[in-house]
Design an enzyme around this catalytic site. Structure first.
Site, PDB file in Angstrom:
ATOM      1  N   HIS A 173     -20.292 -28.103  20.314  1.00 52.32           N
ATOM      2  CA  HIS A 173     -21.339 -27.130  20.633  1.00 52.32           C
ATOM      3  C   HIS A 173     -20.908 -26.031  21.586  1.00 52.32           C
ATOM      4  O   HIS A 173     -21.697 -25.147  21.911  1.00 52.32           O
ATOM      5  CB  HIS A 173     -22.573 -27.841  21.215  1.00 52.32           C
ATOM      6  CG  HIS A 173     -22.381 -28.271  22.635  1.00 52.32           C
ATOM      7  ND1 HIS A 173     -21.623 -29.363  22.967  1.00 52.32           N
ATOM      8  CD2 HIS A 173     -22.815 -27.743  23.794  1.00 52.32           C
ATOM      9  CE1 HIS A 173     -21.615 -29.512  24.275  1.00 52.32           C
ATOM     10  NE2 HIS A 173     -22.328 -28.535  24.809  1.00 52.32           N
TER      11      HIS A 173
HETATM   12  C1  UD1 Z   1     -26.398 -26.252  27.593  1.00 53.90           C
HETATM   13  C2  UD1 Z   1     -25.392 -26.185  28.753  1.00 53.90           C
HETATM   14  C3  UD1 Z   1     -24.133 -26.933  28.366  1.00 53.90           C
HETATM   15  C4  UD1 Z   1     -24.433 -28.327  27.888  1.00 53.90           C
HETATM   16  C5  UD1 Z   1     -25.423 -28.250  26.735  1.00 53.90           C
HETATM   17  C6  UD1 Z   1     -25.775 -29.621  26.195  1.00 53.90           C
HETATM   18  C7  UD1 Z   1     -25.505 -24.105  30.100  1.00 53.90           C
HETATM   19  C8  UD1 Z   1     -24.776 -22.869  30.431  1.00 53.90           C
HETATM   20  N1  UD1 Z   1     -25.016 -24.811  29.062  1.00 53.90           N
HETATM   21  O1  UD1 Z   1     -25.822 -25.520  26.525  1.00 53.90           O
HETATM   22  O2  UD1 Z   1     -23.288 -27.010  29.498  1.00 53.90           O
HETATM   23  O3  UD1 Z   1     -23.239 -28.949  27.466  1.00 53.90           O
HETATM   24  O4  UD1 Z   1     -26.605 -27.612  27.232  1.00 53.90           O
HETATM   25  O5  UD1 Z   1     -26.612 -29.531  25.111  1.00 53.90           O
HETATM   26  O6  UD1 Z   1     -26.468 -24.432  30.748  1.00 53.90           O
HETATM   27  N2  UD1 Z   1     -32.045 -25.071  21.661  1.00 53.90           N
HETATM   28  C9  UD1 Z   1     -32.980 -25.692  20.891  1.00 53.90           C
HETATM   29  N3  UD1 Z   1     -33.729 -26.697  21.444  1.00 53.90           N
HETATM   30  C10 UD1 Z   1     -33.573 -27.079  22.723  1.00 53.90           C
HETATM   31  C11 UD1 Z   1     -32.628 -26.416  23.526  1.00 53.90           C
HETATM   32  C12 UD1 Z   1     -31.854 -25.421  22.979  1.00 53.90           C
HETATM   33  O7  UD1 Z   1     -33.164 -25.377  19.721  1.00 53.90           O
HETATM   34  O8  UD1 Z   1     -34.288 -28.023  23.172  1.00 53.90           O
HETATM   35  C13 UD1 Z   1     -31.219 -24.002  21.049  1.00 53.90           C
HETATM   36  C14 UD1 Z   1     -31.778 -22.649  21.286  1.00 53.90           C
HETATM   37  O9  UD1 Z   1     -31.570 -21.892  20.160  1.00 53.90           O
HETATM   38  C15 UD1 Z   1     -30.914 -22.123  22.423  1.00 53.90           C
HETATM   39  C16 UD1 Z   1     -29.573 -22.786  22.135  1.00 53.90           C
HETATM   40  O10 UD1 Z   1     -29.915 -24.065  21.607  1.00 53.90           O
HETATM   41  O11 UD1 Z   1     -30.831 -20.736  22.438  1.00 53.90           O
HETATM   42  C17 UD1 Z   1     -28.720 -22.960  23.338  1.00 53.90           C
HETATM   43  O12 UD1 Z   1     -29.419 -23.661  24.385  1.00 53.90           O
HETATM   44  P1  UD1 Z   1     -29.015 -23.422  25.924  1.00 53.90           P
HETATM   45  O13 UD1 Z   1     -29.737 -24.316  26.826  1.00 53.90           O
HETATM   46  O14 UD1 Z   1     -29.068 -21.975  26.222  1.00 53.90           O
HETATM   47  O15 UD1 Z   1     -27.467 -23.806  25.937  1.00 53.90           O
HETATM   48  P2  UD1 Z   1     -26.697 -25.039  25.273  1.00 53.90           P
HETATM   49  O16 UD1 Z   1     -25.745 -24.486  24.283  1.00 53.90           O
HETATM   50  O17 UD1 Z   1     -27.612 -26.139  24.843  1.00 53.90           O
END
Ligand code: UD1
Length: 366
Positions: free
Chosen positions: A209
């Site tokens: 991811h």
């Molecule tokens: C975040 C953390 C990363 C961790 C990861 C675990 C930061 C900078 N990154 O990255 O260190 O390893 O979490 O998962 O904080 N989304 C959903 N549902 C959710 C949450 C997210 O669909 O419940 C999707 C959304 O489209 C969102 C994307 O995932 O834009 C990314 O989510 P985000 O929290 O921004 O970063 P992660 O890539 O999950």
């Protein structure tokens, strides 16, 4: 009666939940600590958040800031604005943050400027790669923390090199491993292998991811090519992060039958999947540590790791995104060319107790 020590603990994203759980249990056991949990809402889907509270018996958060997704600036700023309001009302004695996600740095900054002491759990880890958002979050959070709890020797060395006062740094072990050891027996009862028709040791677990791996079409396509080659010889089970699922569709990647795509799964099923696997392929930080304790050979699909102890004890190998190297190392594992790794120092299931006791000793006003 003395007033309990009020610790405000932050959870935001999936990897935070398994770190906060044992701290909440340890605080409850002491009886003289009020452990307030604030969920920023960075992760909000049932499978990315709620499920973990149930399975890990984490108390219901006292507040949910409902921040949700956004660019780094939007997400970090939104957490700061909402958390500042919250903390001005709740007035804790100390803020506790874990790991390296955007919620970690956002809340640490707010508390620091309000002169509330900041405790960072899992401090000092460094990939030395500032293109990773987590590395920026780690460096900045450590800079403004008053107590820094470290999981491995490299953390101590890195903080020393950055000029952090030794007196602030405590080598206590790994809270995520506390959770793993406590949950292992429960996870062993999971029916996930049966449900997916998998045979113990005869499959690999894959997670992917990191933005640098999956958001870049060229990198993702190259890694995917290597994974498809491995999947000619072994079944790969792949619980897919929402970010990665979107990229697979966007880049039009073909998924062979032997790569089993799953929705994000709960902690116990995932622990069972990992512990019964023949190999783990990942770009996650925490999974490298879990693989180490489970003794399952791990290939890390990155050029660096902020957790070098997992390599030193003989569990983890960095394979970057080079398809030939990924394939070569994976086939060596399939041939059984691996040794049982050592257990890193203090990864003994008691890190959270050490942390809560140290905080209470330092901050309890008698
Ligand atoms: C975040 C953390 C990363 C961790 C990861 C675990 C930061 C900078 N990154 O990255 O260190 O390893 O979490 O998962 O904080 N989304 C959903 N549902 C959710 C949450 C997210 O669909 O419940 C999707 C959304 O489209 C969102 C994307 O995932 O834009 C990314 O989510 P985000 O929290 O921004 O970063 P992660 O890539 O999950």
């Amino acid at each position: 009666m003395k007033k309990p020590l009020h610790i405000c603990a932050i959870v935001g994203a999936r990897p935070n939940f398994m770190k906060i759980a044992p701290l909440a249990w340890a605080a409850e056991k002491r009886g003289d600590v009020f452990f307030e949990i604030v969920h920023t809402g960075q992760h909000y889907d049932k499978n990315m958040s709620d499920l973990f509270f149930d399975e890990l018996e984490i108390p219901e958060p006292h507040a949910n800031l409902g921040v949700g997704s956004g660019s780094h600036a939007v997400q970090t700023a939104e957490v700061m604005v909402r958390f500042e309001k919250h903390i001005q009302d709740s007035k804790p004695d100390v803020l506790l943050v874990v790991g390296d996600v955007n919620s970690t740095i956002a809340c640490a900054m707010v508390a620091s400027k309000l002169h509330i002491p900041v405790v960072h759990v899992e401090a000092g880890l460094r990939s030395f790669d500032r293109r990773m958002p987590e590395e920026v979050n780690r460096v900045l959070t450590d800079c403004i923390s008053d107590m820094l709890f470290v999981t491995e020797q490299s953390g101590i060395d890195n903080l020393k090199a950055e000029g952090v006062d030794d007196a602030k740094v405590h080598f206590v072990g790994n809270v995520m491993i506390d959770t793993l050891l406590r949950s292992k027996a429960k996870a062993d009862k999971s029916e996930i292998l049966r449900g997916l028709d998998l045979e113990e040791k005869f499959y690999g677990v894959l997670t992917l991811h990191r933005p640098s791996n999956v958001d870049d079409r060229q990198n993702f396509t190259a890694i995917w090519g290597a994974l498809c080659r491995i999947a000619e010889d072994a079944t790969l089970v792949f619980p897919v992060h929402p970010r990665t699922r979107a990229r697979i569709a966007e880049f039009g990647l073909t998924v062979p039958d032997s790569i089993k795509l799953l929705e994000p799964i709960g902690y116990l099923d995932f622990l069972k999947l990992q512990s019964s696997a023949g190999m783990i392929l990942t770009d996650s930080g925490g999974i490298q540590e879990e693989a180490t304790i489970l003794g399952v050979p791990c290939l890390t699909l990155r050029e660096n790791t902020e957790r070098p102890v997992t390599i030193a004890v003989g569990c983890n190998t960095l394979v970057g995104v080079d398809p030939e190297l990924i394939k070569e190392k994976a086939l060596a594992i399939v041939r059984g060319e691996t040794e049982k790794p050592d257990v890193p120092q203090y990864w003994d299931g008691r890190a959270a107790e050490r942390i809560i006791d140290t905080i209470a000793q330092a901050l309890r006003k008698d």
